[in-house]
Design a protein around this motif. Structure first.
Motif, PDB file in Angstrom:
ATOM      1  N   ALA A 128       0.247  -0.647   0.317  1.00 33.34           N
ATOM      2  CA  ALA A 128       0.288  -0.287   0.413  1.00 33.34           C
ATOM      3  C   ALA A 128       0.089   1.183  -0.697  1.00 33.34           C
ATOM      4  CB  ALA A 128      -1.024  -0.087   1.480  1.00 33.34           C
ATOM      5  N   LYS A 129       1.824   1.105   0.157  1.00 28.30           N
ATOM      6  CA  LYS A 129       2.795   2.190   0.909  1.00 28.30           C
ATOM      7  C   LYS A 129       3.266   2.887  -0.537  1.00 28.30           C
ATOM      8  CE  LYS A 129       3.818   2.349   5.673  1.00 28.30           C
ATOM      9  NZ  LYS A 129       5.481   1.988   6.611  1.00 28.30           N
ATOM     10  N   LEU A 130       3.610   1.155  -1.728  1.00 26.51           N
ATOM     11  CA  LEU A 130       3.679   1.560  -2.434  1.00 26.51           C
ATOM     12  C   LEU A 130       3.291   1.577  -4.147  1.00 26.51           C
ATOM     13  CD1 LEU A 130       6.730  -1.271  -2.814  1.00 26.51           C
ATOM     14  CD2 LEU A 130       7.166   1.141  -1.968  1.00 26.51           C
ATOM     15  N   GLY A 135      15.766  -2.952  -1.488  1.00 24.58           N
ATOM     16  CA  GLY A 135      15.966  -1.371  -0.810  1.00 24.58           C
ATOM     17  C   GLY A 135      14.895  -0.662  -1.409  1.00 24.58           C
ATOM     18  N   ARG A 136      13.540  -0.918  -1.613  1.00 22.97           N
ATOM     19  CA  ARG A 136      12.412  -0.459  -1.862  1.00 22.97           C
ATOM     20  C   ARG A 136      12.494   0.833  -0.481  1.00 22.97           C
ATOM     21  NH1 ARG A 136       8.941  -6.168  -1.544  1.00 22.97           N
ATOM     22  NH2 ARG A 136      11.250  -6.084   0.015  1.00 22.97           N
ATOM     23  N   PRO A 137      11.664   2.104  -0.870  1.00 23.32           N
ATOM     24  CA  PRO A 137      11.092   2.991   0.567  1.00 23.32           C
ATOM     25  C   PRO A 137      10.628   2.009   1.862  1.00 23.32           C
ATOM     26  CG  PRO A 137      11.380   3.640  -1.366  1.00 23.32           C
ATOM     27  CD  PRO A 137      11.527   2.657  -1.893  1.00 23.32           C
ATOM     28  N   GLN A 187      13.337   8.211  -9.661  1.00 19.07           N
ATOM     29  CA  GLN A 187      12.899   8.518 -10.422  1.00 19.07           C
ATOM     30  C   GLN A 187      12.562  10.025 -10.669  1.00 19.07           C
ATOM     31  OE1 GLN A 187      10.616  10.278 -12.856  1.00 19.07           O
ATOM     32  NE2 GLN A 187      12.196  10.220 -14.362  1.00 19.07           N
ATOM     33  N   ALA A 188      13.300  10.865 -11.203  1.00 14.41           N
ATOM     34  CA  ALA A 188      13.789  12.067 -10.178  1.00 14.41           C
ATOM     35  C   ALA A 188      11.857  12.356 -10.829  1.00 14.41           C
ATOM     36  CB  ALA A 188      13.861  12.962 -11.490  1.00 14.41           C
ATOM     37  N   ASP A 189      10.342  12.208 -11.633  1.00 14.38           N
ATOM     38  CA  ASP A 189       9.252  12.925 -11.879  1.00 14.38           C
ATOM     39  C   ASP A 189       8.264  11.845 -11.005  1.00 14.38           C
ATOM     40  OD1 ASP A 189      10.293  14.963 -13.331  1.00 14.38           O
ATOM     41  OD2 ASP A 189      10.466  13.267 -14.616  1.00 14.38           O
ATOM     42  N   THR A 190       8.500  11.597  -9.413  1.00 15.46           N
ATOM     43  CA  THR A 190       8.098  10.336  -8.899  1.00 15.46           C
ATOM     44  C   THR A 190       7.830  11.088  -8.043  1.00 15.46           C
ATOM     45  OG1 THR A 190      10.127   9.440  -8.249  1.00 15.46           O
ATOM     46  CG2 THR A 190       7.972   8.311 -10.409  1.00 15.46           C
ATOM     47  N   PRO A 191       6.917  10.685  -6.506  1.00 17.33           N
ATOM     48  CA  PRO A 191       6.518  10.533  -5.287  1.00 17.33           C
ATOM     49  C   PRO A 191       7.669  10.392  -4.041  1.00 17.33           C
ATOM     50  CG  PRO A 191       4.644  10.104  -6.203  1.00 17.33           C
ATOM     51  CD  PRO A 191       5.809  10.315  -7.630  1.00 17.33           C
ATOM     52  N   PHE A 192       9.016   9.556  -5.203  1.00 17.30           N
ATOM     53  CA  PHE A 192      10.018   8.576  -4.482  1.00 17.30           C
ATOM     54  C   PHE A 192      11.269   8.996  -5.050  1.00 17.30           C
ATOM     55  CE2 PHE A 192       7.851   4.305  -3.140  1.00 17.30           C
ATOM     56  CZ  PHE A 192       6.862   4.994  -2.428  1.00 17.30           C
ATOM     57  N   SER A 193      11.501  10.494  -5.184  1.00 20.73           N
ATOM     58  CA  SER A 193      12.944  10.945  -6.132  1.00 20.73           C
ATOM     59  C   SER A 193      13.938  10.938  -5.612  1.00 20.73           C
ATOM     60  CB  SER A 193      12.074  12.159  -6.750  1.00 20.73           C
ATOM     61  OG  SER A 193      11.610  13.428  -6.133  1.00 20.73           O
ATOM     62  N   ASP A 194      13.146  11.874  -4.390  1.00 22.88           N
ATOM     63  CA  ASP A 194      14.070  11.642  -2.764  1.00 22.88           C
ATOM     64  C   ASP A 194      14.782  10.412  -1.941  1.00 22.88           C
ATOM     65  OD1 ASP A 194      11.458  11.294  -1.471  1.00 22.88           O
ATOM     66  OD2 ASP A 194      12.027  13.394  -0.238  1.00 22.88           O
ATOM     67  N   LYS A 195      14.361   9.470  -2.470  1.00 23.74           N
ATOM     68  CA  LYS A 195      14.288   8.125  -1.174  1.00 23.74           C
ATOM     69  C   LYS A 195      15.998   7.567  -2.117  1.00 23.74           C
ATOM     70  CE  LYS A 195      10.607   8.271   0.584  1.00 23.74           C
ATOM     71  NZ  LYS A 195       9.882   9.080   1.621  1.00 23.74           N
ATOM     72  N   ILE A 196      16.757   6.694  -1.253  1.00 22.23           N
ATOM     73  CA  ILE A 196      17.999   6.378  -1.002  1.00 22.23           C
ATOM     74  C   ILE A 196      17.610   4.594  -2.081  1.00 22.23           C
ATOM     75  CG2 ILE A 196      19.367   5.480   0.038  1.00 22.23           C
ATOM     76  CD1 ILE A 196      19.112   7.270   1.969  1.00 22.23           C
TER      77      ILE A 196
END
Length: 359
Positions: free
Chosen positions: A178-180, A211-213, A243-252
């Protein structure tokens, strides 16, 4: 005590091809404390296990990315429908068949049609293409990786001649799934699709990103146990890359070391599985292919997609393999030769338990 426990767990994986959830959690939580000698034994054991079934041959699959349109909005993927910066394309039937023809001339005998969940690519459009691919190269395997469909659609694709279907489960934890993904996407729907594919007769691939958020060691252990029980023919495992244009762009980004470690675990849990060294791993580690193979991987997927479209298929940033297919295969041959391996151009079906190679 932790080193002693890691030795015991690794020995169990090597000798019994099994581990409990708690053992896997412990191993994952103490990975960085494992000494170099034990790690070498672990990776070498996974490599030898793969060699028992597949020798020193690495199977090639010709990847054709047929569409960058997607109806889904997965938070980690650059193809998500909300990404207004994404470059959208859809290959024509002629372009797809040309990719197959060129790949066949090179000697490839497996073709993977991959794309976002694009409503255009339904049974009506896919069945004629599958039929034509089989006419171009009758002995080749056709693999589809086009997301969730109805059981009836899957059956028609199988009856048309599709041999394999790749559908990562992404996360077996309801909470992590659900978080993904957005709320309209349900884990149960994904699992039903995987079970339908298996019942119909497809060779089925599943898997997840490392390494998923938000993931925990417990999440990863649960994924491994799911794969052990589901027993897919193939497991796709690569690192999460933002990927720069996704909500996870700042994730490790996921790491190479963690990915290689998990590949070895999967090889030992599922000794006869087809296990790719992924482009994502090669993207974050220039020696990724070699490291993966020396930890039990036995498949590589060179990209046949036309160059212009390939650059637009940005599920993550910095994707490797931007050069032409012949150059890719040449580089792969060189990398493999240095570690004592060679490519195999046959269709490379999964071995059954008990099938031991003499290669």
């Amino acid at each position: 005590m932790s080193e002693k426990n890691c030795i015991q767990i690794i020995n169990k994986l090597v000798t019994c091809h099994d581990a409990t959830r708690d053992e896997l959690v412990f191993l994952l939580e103490h990975r960085e404390q494992i000494d170099d000698n034990l790690l070498r034994f672990f990776f070498t054991s996974a490599q030898k296990t793969a060699s028992l079934y597949y020798g020193n041959k690495i199977y090639l699959r010709g990847l054709i990315e047929i569409s960058s349109f997607c109806k889904n909005d997965c938070y980690y993927c650059g193809l998500r429908r909300s990404n207004k910066s994404a470059l959208r394309y859809r290959l024509s039937e002629e372009e797809i068949l040309d990719c197959v023809t060129q790949g066949s001339k090179i000697g490839l005998h497996t073709f993977v049609l991959q794309g976002g969940e694009d409503n255009y690519w339904n049974v009506e459009h896919l069945v004629p293409i599958i039929n034509k691919i089989k006419k171009i190269t009758p002995t080749s395997a056709v693999t589809l990786s086009l997301g969730e469909m109805s059981s009836g659609s899957y059956r028609l694709l199988f009856e048309a001649g599709a041999d394999r279907y790749l559908l990562r489960h992404e996360a077996i934890s309801e909470e992590l799934y659900a978080k993904l993904h957005p709320t309209e996407m349900k884990l149960q729907t994904r699992l039903e699709a995987l079970n339908n594919l298996k019942k119909i007769g497809f060779q089925v691939g599943s898997g997840f990103m490392t390494g998923r958020p938000f993931e925990t060691a417990e999440n990863v252990a649960d994924d491994l146990i799911f794969l052990k029980n589901f027993a897919p023919h193939m497991v796709g495992l690569g690192p999460f890359i933002p990927q720069a244009d996704t909500p996870f762009s700042d994730k490790i980004c996921g790491t190479s070391d963690n990915t290689i470690f998990l590949l070895a675990i999967i090889r030992l849990l599922l000794p006869n599985v087809l296990l790719p060294a992924t482009t994502a791993l090669a993207t974050i580690d220039e020696s990724g292919y070699e490291k993966a193979i020396l930890a039990g991987a036995n498949v590589i997927m060179p990209n046949l997609t036309p160059q212009g479209a390939r650059c637009a298929y940005r599920i993550y940033d910095g994707k490797a393999n931007a050069c032409d297919t012949a150059s890719q295969i040449g580089e792969i041959k060189e990398k493999l030769a240095k570690i004592g391996y060679a490519i195999s151009l046959d269709r490379g079906d999964a071995k059954r338990i008990g099938d031991i190679t003499n290669d």
